[in-house]
Design an enzyme around this catalytic site. Structure first.
Site, PDB file in Angstrom:
ATOM      1  N   LYS A   1       0.454   2.301  -1.070  1.00 53.45           N
ATOM      2  CA  LYS A   1       0.166   3.468  -1.917  1.00 53.45           C
ATOM      3  C   LYS A   1      -0.293   2.956  -3.282  1.00 53.45           C
ATOM      4  O   LYS A   1       0.528   2.835  -4.206  1.00 53.45           O
ATOM      5  CB  LYS A   1       1.435   4.301  -2.125  1.00 53.45           C
ATOM      6  CG  LYS A   1       2.005   4.973  -0.904  1.00 53.45           C
ATOM      7  CD  LYS A   1       3.276   5.737  -1.316  1.00 53.45           C
ATOM      8  CE  LYS A   1       3.938   6.410  -0.145  1.00 53.45           C
ATOM      9  NZ  LYS A   1       5.249   6.998  -0.529  1.00 53.45           N
TER      10      LYS A   1
ATOM     11  N   LEU B   1       5.913   9.511   3.494  1.00 56.08           N
ATOM     12  CA  LEU B   1       5.610   9.307   4.911  1.00 56.08           C
ATOM     13  C   LEU B   1       6.871   9.007   5.708  1.00 56.08           C
ATOM     14  O   LEU B   1       7.858   8.493   5.166  1.00 56.08           O
ATOM     15  CB  LEU B   1       4.603   8.167   5.063  1.00 56.08           C
ATOM     16  CG  LEU B   1       3.248   8.403   4.373  1.00 56.08           C
ATOM     17  CD1 LEU B   1       2.397   7.135   4.413  1.00 56.08           C
ATOM     18  CD2 LEU B   1       2.505   9.571   5.017  1.00 56.08           C
TER      19      LEU B   1
ATOM     20  N   ASP C   1       4.958   0.535  -2.182  1.00 57.27           N
ATOM     21  CA  ASP C   1       4.912   1.781  -2.945  1.00 57.27           C
ATOM     22  C   ASP C   1       4.767   1.425  -4.437  1.00 57.27           C
ATOM     23  O   ASP C   1       3.660   1.159  -4.903  1.00 57.27           O
ATOM     24  CB  ASP C   1       6.207   2.551  -2.623  1.00 57.27           C
ATOM     25  CG  ASP C   1       6.298   3.921  -3.267  1.00 57.27           C
ATOM     26  OD1 ASP C   1       5.279   4.437  -3.727  1.00 57.27           O
ATOM     27  OD2 ASP C   1       7.407   4.482  -3.298  1.00 57.27           O
TER      28      ASP C   1
ATOM     29  N   ASP D   1      11.784   5.988   7.067  1.00 58.14           N
ATOM     30  CA  ASP D   1      12.824   6.999   7.241  1.00 58.14           C
ATOM     31  C   ASP D   1      12.862   7.996   6.101  1.00 58.14           C
ATOM     32  O   ASP D   1      12.378   7.746   4.998  1.00 58.14           O
ATOM     33  CB  ASP D   1      14.198   6.340   7.321  1.00 58.14           C
ATOM     34  CG  ASP D   1      14.663   5.804   5.965  1.00 58.14           C
ATOM     35  OD1 ASP D   1      13.905   5.024   5.345  1.00 58.14           O
ATOM     36  OD2 ASP D   1      15.759   6.186   5.521  1.00 58.14           O
TER      37      ASP D   1
ATOM     38  N   ASP E   1       6.704  -2.585   5.614  1.00 57.31           N
ATOM     39  CA  ASP E   1       6.195  -1.326   6.163  1.00 57.31           C
ATOM     40  C   ASP E   1       5.251  -0.674   5.166  1.00 57.31           C
ATOM     41  O   ASP E   1       4.171  -0.218   5.524  1.00 57.31           O
ATOM     42  CB  ASP E   1       7.345  -0.379   6.538  1.00 57.31           C
ATOM     43  CG  ASP E   1       8.373  -0.205   5.425  1.00 57.31           C
ATOM     44  OD1 ASP E   1       8.303  -0.901   4.403  1.00 57.31           O
ATOM     45  OD2 ASP E   1       9.277   0.648   5.589  1.00 57.31           O
TER      46      ASP E   1
ATOM     47  N   GLY F   1      12.841  -0.838   7.073  1.00 59.60           N
ATOM     48  CA  GLY F   1      11.602  -0.151   7.400  1.00 59.60           C
ATOM     49  C   GLY F   1      10.599  -0.921   8.241  1.00 59.60           C
ATOM     50  O   GLY F   1       9.905  -0.344   9.070  1.00 59.60           O
TER      51      GLY F   1
END
Ligand code: IMP
Ligand code: MG
Length: 181
Positions: free
Chosen positions: A136, A158, A108, A164, A105, A50
């Site tokens: 996030k 996203l 989470d 992806d 990237d 990512g």
């Protein structure tokens, strides 16, 4: 579908962060990092897959001497975290006494970095910092300190700019959000 929406694989996505906004933020982050880490020859470790686009754009904008390497881990399948992290490509640079900056990237749940950071710390770097384009905070399970953050985002899926959906959409220059049906 609204105007401007795109279909990727079997889902619909809507623009969330346009390319110009992302690139402007990258410029600011690169200036901050260049100022903070001048004369330390930092080693950036980008987390594949990512982070490869963010890493390339950020790294190119650094105005200091710096090195970059890549690590591959995986913790994501489809739109839900699969819950396990696997190291696929190891680190081949000695991290002892180095200033190390992990490039992600998106943070989470935090599980990826929670598992990867001890592997770096084991080699006794001088400093360990984290730069992530996105975070996030509402999805966080493992607390992670992010030293350089691009954007704080809600707990939505996203796509684009390296992110992806089942392997699709990484080449989109903007970042899109999933439109729930
Ligand atoms: P974590 O281990 O839960 O923090 O997840 C980290 C990884 O999951 C990121 O590096 C991404 O590759 C992936 N990921 C998390 N959220 C998204 C998303 O919204 N879209 C695409 N990939 C994501
Ligand atoms: Mg990643």
């Amino acid at each position: 579908m609204e105007q401007g929406d795109i279909r990727v694989h079997d889902k619909v996505f809507r623009t969330y962060l346009p390319e110009s906004t992302i690139q402007e933020r990258n410029g600011t982050l690169a200036r901050e990092i260049s100022e903070d880490l001048r004369d330390s020859n930092p080693l950036f470790i980008a987390v594949l897959n990512g982070a490869f686009i963010f890493a390339a754009d950020l790294f190119r904008q650094l105005t200091i001497e710096a090195e970059i390497s890549f690590i591959k881990l995986a913790s994501y399948k489809g739109t839900r975290s699969s819950g396990h992290v696997v190291t696929a490509i190891g680190l081949d640079i000695d991290l002892y006494d180095r200033t190390v900056v992990i490039l992600e990237d998106i943070v989470d749940t935090g599980k990826t970095l929670h598992e990867f950071m001890p592997q770096v710390l084991h080699q006794q770097p001088r400093r360990l910092l984290v730069a992530s384009l996105l975070s996030k905070p509402d999805a966080r399970i493992f607390p992670i300190q992010i030293d350089y953050l691009g954007f704080r985002v809600p707990d939505i899926f996203l796509l684009g700019y390296g992110l992806d959906y089942d392997g699709h959409g990484r080449n989109l220059p903007d970042i899109y959000q999933l439109v729930e049906d």
